[in-house]
Design a protein around this motif. Sequence first.
Motif, PDB file in Angstrom:
ATOM      1  N   SER A 128      41.854  23.010  24.327  1.00 45.19           N
ATOM      2  CA  SER A 128      42.743  21.852  24.514  1.00 45.19           C
ATOM      3  C   SER A 128      42.741  21.432  25.970  1.00 45.19           C
ATOM      4  N   GLU A 138      42.226  15.460  22.289  1.00 45.89           N
ATOM      5  CA  GLU A 138      42.821  16.428  23.227  1.00 45.89           C
ATOM      6  C   GLU A 138      42.544  17.861  22.763  1.00 45.89           C
ATOM      7  N   ASN A 139      41.966  18.002  21.546  1.00 48.15           N
ATOM      8  CA  ASN A 139      41.661  19.334  20.997  1.00 48.15           C
ATOM      9  C   ASN A 139      40.240  19.390  20.463  1.00 48.15           C
ATOM     10  N   GLU A 150      40.274  27.727  19.859  1.00 42.80           N
ATOM     11  CA  GLU A 150      40.774  26.359  20.076  1.00 42.80           C
ATOM     12  C   GLU A 150      40.650  26.000  21.556  1.00 42.80           C
TER      13      GLU A 150
END
Length: 322
Positions: free
Chosen positions: A270, A255-256, A268
């Motif tokens: 996500s 999910e990241n 980042e």
Amino acid sequence: MKKLNWAILGPGRIASEFADAVHAAGKTIYAVGSRRLEHANDFAGKHHIEKAYGNYDEMLRDPAIDIVYLSTPHSNHYEYLMKCLENGKNVICEKAITVSTEQLRPVIQLAKEKHLFVVEAMTIFHMPLYQKLQEIVASGKIGKLKMVNVTFGSLKPYDPKSRFFNMDLAGGALLDIGTYALSFARFFLSSQPNQIVTTVKKFETGADESSGIVLKNPDDQMGVITLTMRAKLPKRGIVTGDKAFITVDNFPRAENATLTYPDGSTEEISAGDTDRAMAYEYVYMNQVVAGARQENTLPLTSDVVDIMTRVRHQWGINYPFE
Ligand SMILES: NC(=O)c1ccc[n+]([C@@H]2O[C@H](COP(=O)([O-])OP(=O)(O)OC[C@H]3O[C@@H](n4cnc5c(N)ncnc54)[C@H](OP(=O)(O)O)[C@@H]3O)[C@@H](O)[C@H]2O)c1
């Protein structure tokens, strides 16, 4: 959207996880088929399933079933994919969808003739993070794509009878975990690799234990895959271009991800939810069968099976049932 009736064929470990995911999403599974009625009844009771069959063929004759989730070992996916289609069922099949291109080709042909859908339950193709990463790569943010690097190492207790090592059950790292690594690589590479260099170390059973696989496609992009079933390695995929690279840890259900620039700065990324990995597949399949979604992941699946077939030929690994 019309409610579609689902059935599970092969109620083992992953089927249990799938049934839990469907239940957690507030949905129900209509039927389960096992080779033993007692097991089917037990599974149905635990997972709120209406009907239990002690025979796969009998379940497939139930006209109320629209979609089958096929979760037997890879060795008999082909046989049950064909039976599902012959009985007019759409099917989402666990990885590896078949052991070879020779097996996948007639499945695709029959699905086409019967106007049914066949999908591989390959989490990477259905996790929201990957749609987002694909958009980032397409936007040019990482520059010209150069390489995809994937590592996956799993330390399984050695049991020559288990599906991980047993040649009769199409054991080996390539079909069990390599299929994820190759799906990750193929998802990002802009075309199918036409060059493959590889080496392997085999288990005592003859199944593949550890390997290195290097791919190159006509666009001069490369994929480098490292697999082992006798040591832990991070499940890590890296996609690199001439402007930045993307790292995805625990890539099969991620999910990241992290975008890293040459100066060391990072961003980042996500999307989605690891815990819902199997629910995404359930939703995707419902939408595809209902005609509410047009995209087709089967060409990617087919390319991955083709790479695995060519790799296995190079290794001289043939399963007894082939
Ligand atoms: N997507 C994922 O994250 C994920 C994770 C793990 C595995 N998988 C895939 O899912 C499939 C099943 O894996 P699993 O770990 O769930 O296996 P498993 O626990 O051994 O379950 C397989 C089930 O298939 C049935 N089966 C039919 N013919 C069989 C045979 N000849 N030998 C053994 N079982 C047979 C059995 O059900 P009955 O005895 O009740 O008929 C058994 O419960 C594999 O293709 C695997 O690669 C996917």
